[in-house]
Design an enzyme around this catalytic site. Structure first.
Site, PDB file in Angstrom:
ATOM      1  N   ASN A 202       0.803  -1.231   0.000  1.00 31.40           N
ATOM      2  CA  ASN A 202       0.000   0.000   0.000  1.00 31.40           C
ATOM      3  C   ASN A 202       0.834   1.279   0.000  1.00 31.40           C
ATOM      4  OD1 ASN A 202       0.672  -0.662   2.698  1.00 31.40           O
ATOM      5  ND2 ASN A 202      -0.915   0.698   3.443  1.00 31.40           N
TER       6      ASN A 202
ATOM      7  N   GLU B 213       3.500  -5.336  12.300  1.00 34.78           N
ATOM      8  CA  GLU B 213       2.589  -4.202  12.082  1.00 34.78           C
ATOM      9  C   GLU B 213       1.478  -4.710  11.197  1.00 34.78           C
ATOM     10  OE1 GLU B 213       2.800  -1.375  13.534  1.00 34.78           O
ATOM     11  OE2 GLU B 213       4.799  -1.627  14.391  1.00 34.78           O
TER      12      GLU B 213
ATOM     13  N   CYS C 161      -3.178   1.703   6.206  1.00 32.95           N
ATOM     14  CA  CYS C 161      -3.566   1.021   7.446  1.00 32.95           C
ATOM     15  C   CYS C 161      -4.105   2.014   8.477  1.00 32.95           C
ATOM     16  CB  CYS C 161      -2.370   0.273   8.010  1.00 32.95           C
ATOM     17  SG  CYS C 161      -0.947   1.357   8.222  1.00 32.95           S
TER      18      CYS C 161
ATOM     19  N   GLU D 233       7.370   0.432  16.062  1.00 36.01           N
ATOM     20  CA  GLU D 233       8.438   0.939  15.215  1.00 36.01           C
ATOM     21  C   GLU D 233       8.620   2.427  15.529  1.00 36.01           C
ATOM     22  OE1 GLU D 233       6.882  -0.117  11.276  1.00 36.01           O
ATOM     23  OE2 GLU D 233       8.260  -1.821  11.274  1.00 36.01           O
TER      24      GLU D 233
HETATM   25  P1  NAD Z   1       0.054  -9.377   3.121  1.00 33.72           P
HETATM   26  O1  NAD Z   1       0.058  -9.846   4.515  1.00 33.72           O
HETATM   27  O2  NAD Z   1      -0.706 -10.159   2.117  1.00 33.72           O
HETATM   28  O3  NAD Z   1       1.524  -9.260   2.546  1.00 33.72           O
HETATM   29  C1  NAD Z   1       2.519  -8.464   3.152  1.00 33.72           C
HETATM   30  C2  NAD Z   1       3.886  -9.001   2.787  1.00 33.72           C
HETATM   31  O4  NAD Z   1       4.043 -10.288   3.361  1.00 33.72           O
HETATM   32  C3  NAD Z   1       4.098  -9.202   1.281  1.00 33.72           C
HETATM   33  O5  NAD Z   1       5.430  -8.874   0.973  1.00 33.72           O
HETATM   34  C4  NAD Z   1       3.847 -10.682   1.100  1.00 33.72           C
HETATM   35  O6  NAD Z   1       4.493 -11.235  -0.015  1.00 33.72           O
HETATM   36  C5  NAD Z   1       4.433 -11.230   2.391  1.00 33.72           C
HETATM   37  N1  NAD Z   1       3.916 -12.541   2.807  1.00 33.72           N
HETATM   38  C6  NAD Z   1       2.710 -13.109   2.534  1.00 33.72           C
HETATM   39  N2  NAD Z   1       2.621 -14.321   3.102  1.00 33.72           N
HETATM   40  C7  NAD Z   1       3.790 -14.537   3.760  1.00 33.72           C
HETATM   41  C8  NAD Z   1       4.300 -15.608   4.539  1.00 33.72           C
HETATM   42  N3  NAD Z   1       3.584 -16.695   4.776  1.00 33.72           N
HETATM   43  N4  NAD Z   1       5.536 -15.483   5.065  1.00 33.72           N
HETATM   44  C9  NAD Z   1       6.260 -14.364   4.861  1.00 33.72           C
HETATM   45  N5  NAD Z   1       5.840 -13.326   4.121  1.00 33.72           N
HETATM   46  C10 NAD Z   1       4.615 -13.402   3.576  1.00 33.72           C
HETATM   47  O7  NAD Z   1      -0.467  -7.872   3.193  1.00 33.72           O
HETATM   48  P2  NAD Z   1      -0.762  -6.886   1.976  1.00 33.72           P
HETATM   49  O8  NAD Z   1      -2.048  -7.319   1.339  1.00 33.72           O
HETATM   50  O9  NAD Z   1       0.457  -6.719   1.146  1.00 33.72           O
HETATM   51  O10 NAD Z   1      -0.974  -5.504   2.752  1.00 33.72           O
HETATM   52  C11 NAD Z   1      -2.182  -5.076   3.256  1.00 33.72           C
HETATM   53  C12 NAD Z   1      -2.255  -5.304   4.748  1.00 33.72           C
HETATM   54  O11 NAD Z   1      -1.162  -4.674   5.404  1.00 33.72           O
HETATM   55  C13 NAD Z   1      -3.499  -4.707   5.379  1.00 33.72           C
HETATM   56  O12 NAD Z   1      -4.022  -5.629   6.306  1.00 33.72           O
HETATM   57  C14 NAD Z   1      -2.978  -3.486   6.106  1.00 33.72           C
HETATM   58  O13 NAD Z   1      -3.748  -3.072   7.193  1.00 33.72           O
HETATM   59  C15 NAD Z   1      -1.630  -3.946   6.532  1.00 33.72           C
HETATM   60  N6  NAD Z   1      -0.760  -2.815   6.799  1.00 33.72           N
HETATM   61  C16 NAD Z   1      -0.428  -2.541   8.097  1.00 33.72           C
HETATM   62  C17 NAD Z   1       0.382  -1.449   8.394  1.00 33.72           C
HETATM   63  C18 NAD Z   1       0.782  -1.121   9.800  1.00 33.72           C
HETATM   64  O14 NAD Z   1       1.665  -0.302   9.981  1.00 33.72           O
HETATM   65  N7  NAD Z   1       0.184  -1.719  10.804  1.00 33.72           N
HETATM   66  C19 NAD Z   1       0.841  -0.635   7.348  1.00 33.72           C
HETATM   67  C20 NAD Z   1       0.464  -0.944   6.048  1.00 33.72           C
HETATM   68  C21 NAD Z   1      -0.331  -2.036   5.782  1.00 33.72           C
END
Ligand code: NAD
Length: 480
Positions: free
Chosen positions: A150, A248, A282, A461
């Site tokens: 995002n 996060e 997020c 963080e």
């Molecule tokens: P996601 O969890 O699908 O993927 C995030 C990352 O993790 C990607 O690089 C993905 O390839 C990797 N990943 C997926 N499965 C994995 C596994 N089993 N082991 C290791 N890595 C793995 O999330 P997304 O769809 O890319 O992002 C959206 C989500 O992120 C939303 O839920 C949003 O709220 C959250 N988000 C949180 C914050 C925060 O600071 N809390 C900030 C931005 C986004």
């Protein structure tokens, strides 16, 4: 068609298995580049390179590490426009947003931690004449940094910068959905002369490359930002190996509006907190709780303003919302709009995909959507949608607002709009979220602790929190 490479041991290299994934331009729905579909073998090579680089990088004077990172940050700043264009193309976000927020923030993430490390100090505990304790904080080793789509470069640099500044070597994986600017950053690292192996960037799917980073025995610290389900899988894989973890995760953030607020400012910022980056931040507010006495006024003005927001081609400076990042995510958001209807929600504006013309006809666009008439505890109000969709709900008392605000599994951020200082402090203390913004949104001081409570994450963080996270503390006790 541009081919993205892994960055391992200082070089841009293809994946060992020779497989690639398609990378889409969300504004047109077309494939415009390909990226490595890396696996465990690529991760092994990256970890090995990081291990080899660690002794020299961790022993380097912090001033030298800082100068190296500042060089990278300066190069990025020089190429801001090029990176902003790439980010907008890769993610679908408006170009003006990438230019004014994403890339400038990536520049400051790197320079903030590069200079922060120079001011970092560890603690001492004096036992009043009996003994003195001091804490040594040393780099840990190889850090795994995994980021989402995002805010691609913004969140990628938010992790790698403190890890590197504190003397660790890094194996990082950006989202496979938005890999471009991390790849371009690897080119900058080569240009800046970053010693080989200090930063390694492995592209690919989470289930392959991501899980291989998490599973690797020599990666002892992991910083992850992404969805809550993925966070749970990572925590489960990392726990038996006792890895240090920062997670996060997702959010379902409440916005609480009181009648006594600065109305115009609240309205302007609540439109921003609902729809900026297509609601794919997020920290966006997605459940707007409005004091009963001003509910009708809020509804009328908010819906009028939301309906006027232009959804369009991300390169057009007049587009307030660009494209949704992927077809899969586009379908998920539309599915949630249908769910809201089936739960009895009334669509006050939006609710549909936007049909674009010509070159952009295949892109994924959704109207800013406002829904009312749902209870605070239905699925639409409990589950993360992560799109340009908000619900509005009236409340009577502070206690009712707090109950609704605190009712989800998440606890990332809350927004509170009131001019009543006593109420603001009282409620801030009772809101179950890691961040509370009062009369503002997304006002960020990089020194503050950043992260969520409950299922929104583990750890914090930002500032000293991130710098401490990427070090191993050791207490030394000297008897006097
Ligand atoms: P996601 O969890 O699908 O993927 C995030 C990352 O993790 C990607 O690089 C993905 O390839 C990797 N990943 C997926 N499965 C994995 C596994 N089993 N082991 C290791 N890595 C793995 O999330 P997304 O769809 O890319 O992002 C959206 C989500 O992120 C939303 O839920 C949003 O709220 C959250 N988000 C949180 C914050 C925060 O600071 N809390 C900030 C931005 C986004």
């Amino acid at each position: 068609m541009k081919k993205i490479h892994n960055y391992i041991n200082g070089s841009l290299v293809p994946p060992t298995g020779g497989r690639y994934l398609d990378n889409y331009n969300p504004s047109t729905g077309e494939v415009y580049s390909i990226l490595p579909d890396s696996g465990a073998e690529d991760v092994n090579r990256a970890v090995e390179a990081a291990k080899q680089a660690f002794p020299a990088w961790s022993a380097m004077r912090k001033e030298e590490r800082s100068a190296m990172l500042l060089r990278i940050s300066a190069l990025l700043e020089k190429r801001l426009e090029e990176f902003a264009l790439a980010e907008s193309l890769d993610n679908g976000k408006p170009l003006w947003l990438a230019r004014s927020v994403d890339i400038p923030r990536a520049v400051s993430n790197i320079s903030f931690f590069a200079t922060g490390a120079l001011h970092f100090a560890s603690e001492a505990h004096d036992m009043e004449g009996k003994a003195i304790n001091y804490t040594l904080r040393s780099p840990i080793g190889v850090a795994g940094c995994i980021s989402p789509w995002n805010l691609p470069l913004y969140l990628f640099t938010w992790k790698i910068a403190p890890a590197l500044a504190m003397g660790n070597c890094v194996v990082a994986k950006p989202s496979e959905i938005t890999p471009m600017t991390a790849f371009m950053l690897s080119e900058l690292c080569i240009e800046a002369g970053l010693p080989k192996g200090v930063l390694n960037i492995v592209h690919g799917r989470g289930s392959e490359a991501g899980s291989a980073i998490v599973a690797h025995t020599d990666v002892s610290v992991i910083s992850f930002t992404g969805g809550t389900k993925t966070g749970a899988a990572i925590a489960a894989a990392a726990a038996p190996k006792f890895k240090k973890l920062s997670l996060e995760l997702g959010g379902k953030n409440p916005v609480i509006v009181f009648n006594d607020c600065n109305w115009d400012e609240m309205m302007r910022k609540t439109i921003d907190s609902s729809f900026t980056n297509q609601g794919e931040i997020c920290l966006c507010g997605s459940r707007i709780l409005v004091e009963q006495t001003c509910y009708e006024r809020f509804k009328k003005e908010f819906v009028e303003k939301a309906a006027l927001l232009k959804v369009g081609n991300p390169a057009d400076d007049t587009s307030r919302l660009g494209a949704i990042v992927s077809k899969q995510h586009f379908e998920k958001i539309l599915h949630y709009i249908e769910l809201a209807k089936s739960e009895g929600g009334k669509i006050l504006c939006g609710g549909k995909a936007v049909k674009m013309e010509g070159k952009y006809a295949g892109g994924w666009y959704i109207e800013p959507t406002v829904i009312e008439g749902l209870p605070y505890n239905c699925r639409t109000n409990m589950e993360e949608i992560f799109g340009p969709v908000v619900t509005i709900m009236p409340f009577g008392t502070e206690a009712e607002a707090l109950q609704a605000a605190n009712s989800t599994e998440y606890g990332l951020t809350s927004m509170l709009w009131t001019e009543n200082l006593t109420r603001a402090h009282k409620m801030a203390a009772q809101l179950r979220s890691g961040i509370v913004w009062i009369n503002c949104w997304l006002l960020r001081d990089l020194r503050t602790p950043f992260g969520g409570m409950k299922n929104s994450g583990v750890g914090r963080e930002g500032g000293w929190e991130a710098m401490r996270f990427f070090t191993e503390p050791k207490n030394v006790c000297i008897k006097l």
